[in-house]
Scaffold this active site. Structure first.
Site, PDB file in Angstrom:
ATOM      1  N   ASP A 124       0.786  -1.135  -0.094  1.00 20.91           N
ATOM      2  CA  ASP A 124       0.156  -0.146   0.173  1.00 20.91           C
ATOM      3  C   ASP A 124       1.034   1.198  -0.020  1.00 20.91           C
ATOM      4  O   ASP A 124       1.628   1.299   0.872  1.00 20.91           O
ATOM      5  CB  ASP A 124      -0.934  -0.156   1.128  1.00 20.91           C
ATOM      6  CG  ASP A 124      -1.957   1.218   1.253  1.00 20.91           C
ATOM      7  OD1 ASP A 124      -2.951   0.893   0.623  1.00 20.91           O
ATOM      8  OD2 ASP A 124      -1.737   2.097   1.799  1.00 20.91           O
ATOM      9  N   HIS A 137      -3.958  14.689  -9.656  1.00 18.82           N
ATOM     10  CA  HIS A 137      -4.145  13.314  -9.712  1.00 18.82           C
ATOM     11  C   HIS A 137      -3.384  12.575 -10.718  1.00 18.82           C
ATOM     12  O   HIS A 137      -2.808  11.330 -10.901  1.00 18.82           O
ATOM     13  CB  HIS A 137      -5.857  13.042 -10.180  1.00 18.82           C
ATOM     14  CG  HIS A 137      -6.586  12.927  -9.064  1.00 18.82           C
ATOM     15  ND1 HIS A 137      -7.012  11.909  -8.178  1.00 18.82           N
ATOM     16  CD2 HIS A 137      -7.284  14.191  -8.509  1.00 18.82           C
ATOM     17  CE1 HIS A 137      -7.600  12.285  -7.118  1.00 18.82           C
ATOM     18  NE2 HIS A 137      -8.077  13.486  -7.373  1.00 18.82           N
ATOM     19  N   ASP A 141      -0.992   9.467 -10.297  1.00 20.99           N
ATOM     20  CA  ASP A 141      -1.014   8.240 -11.374  1.00 20.99           C
ATOM     21  C   ASP A 141       0.225   7.862 -11.957  1.00 20.99           C
ATOM     22  O   ASP A 141       0.890   6.620 -12.232  1.00 20.99           O
ATOM     23  CB  ASP A 141      -1.613   8.636 -12.785  1.00 20.99           C
ATOM     24  CG  ASP A 141      -3.286   8.776 -12.496  1.00 20.99           C
ATOM     25  OD1 ASP A 141      -3.930   8.248 -11.718  1.00 20.99           O
ATOM     26  OD2 ASP A 141      -4.062   9.246 -13.404  1.00 20.99           O
ATOM     27  N   GLU A 167      -4.571   2.442  -4.492  1.00 21.62           N
ATOM     28  CA  GLU A 167      -2.978   2.416  -4.247  1.00 21.62           C
ATOM     29  C   GLU A 167      -2.596   1.133  -3.545  1.00 21.62           C
ATOM     30  O   GLU A 167      -1.388   1.573  -3.103  1.00 21.62           O
ATOM     31  CB  GLU A 167      -2.872   3.866  -3.382  1.00 21.62           C
ATOM     32  CG  GLU A 167      -3.152   3.676  -2.213  1.00 21.62           C
ATOM     33  CD  GLU A 167      -4.734   4.364  -1.937  1.00 21.62           C
ATOM     34  OE1 GLU A 167      -4.880   4.647  -0.686  1.00 21.62           O
ATOM     35  OE2 GLU A 167      -5.302   4.489  -2.883  1.00 21.62           O
TER      36      GLU A 167
END
Length: 262
Positions: A124, A137, A141, A167
């Site tokens: 994670d 964002h 990405d 994620e």
């Protein structure tokens, strides 16, 4: 050398076209052979040429076109299967494909008398929401792509990796023991920690927390996922940027302040 006769290969197209055309020619000669005794030598030669060329041109062309279209459909179906099983952003398996492949391996393990081992890691990204909030964002990405590349760079050919959450990534390591799988997990953590991620010239260190569990013998995907998820929660609770692994073993190469095993 084994020939590739799969639906996507040109060998299959050529083989079926050749075999089918040969069959058509043989049938034409067989049917016409009953008339040969009543024909003159010149008429027999004309009939033989016709029996050869007509199936060759018509039958061969038809079979080649048919097999070519079948090959195109097979390639399209294969590509669609890959797309359906792949996360479009990170180019690893999506959650459904990942869990299906892992469960298929575990199902084989349950059916075999020989003991099979392996491990599951859940990875994670730490503080990922803040990356999206601060940098946008698009940068988030990019970070996920880098993390996925780093994970794949630490794995063997038979290992399985998938994106199982926003994620969050899953890694399945067949045939390893707990020490080996812990070393893989720590290698992934270190590699991500050492990456240079500077979108727009702004330094943004990346790190991950990893929870892992190993198994030896029959088990289920749900059981090992729950165990790895509990270890991930422990890694997050203990400060992030570390590996928390079950069962209890201690690795001599891990600095306690960076990676822990429980």
């Amino acid at each position: 050398m084994k020939l590739d006769l799969s639906p996507t290969s040109w060998v299959r197209v050529i083989a079926v076209t050749t075999a089918g055309t040969t069959f058509f020619i043989a049938v034409a000669f067989f049917v016409d052979s009953f008339n040969f005794p009543y024909l003159s030598p010149e008429a027999v030669r004309r009939a033989e040429v016709t029996d050869l060329l007509l199936p060759l041109v018509l039958g061969g062309t038809f079979l080649f076109f048919l097999m070519w279209k079948i090959r195109q459909l097979a390639i399209a179906q294969r590509d669609l299967s890959v797309i359906a099983a792949t996360d479009s952003l990170t180019a690893v398996l999506n959650r459904g494909a990942f869990s299906m492949l892992v469960e298929a391996y575990l199902e084989q393990t349950r059916k075999q008398e020989e003991t099979r081992s392996g491990a599951l890691l859940i990875i994670d990204a730490d503080h990922f929401k803040s990356i999206n909030d601060r940098l946008g964002h698009d940068c988030g990405d990019q970070a996920l792509k880098l993390i996925a590349q780093a994970i794949k760079g630490q794995l063997r050919g038979g290992d399985i990796v998938g994106r199982i959450g926003g994620e969050e990534f899953g890694v399945f390591l067949p045939g390893v023991n707990s020490s080996q799988s812990w070393l893989v997990a720590e290698g992934i953590r270190r590699r991500i920690r050492e990456m240079d991620f500077s979108p727009g010239g702004r330094s943004c260190p990346l790190s991950v927390s990893i929870g892992g569990t190993s198994f030896s013998g029959p088990t289920t995907y749900e059981a090992i996922f729950s165990a790895a998820d509990r270890r991930l929660y422990a890694a997050k609770s203990n400060g992030r940027d570390q590996v928390s692994f079950d069962p209890a073993e201690t690795s001599p190469v891990a600095p306690p302040s960076i990676a822990t095993m429980h």
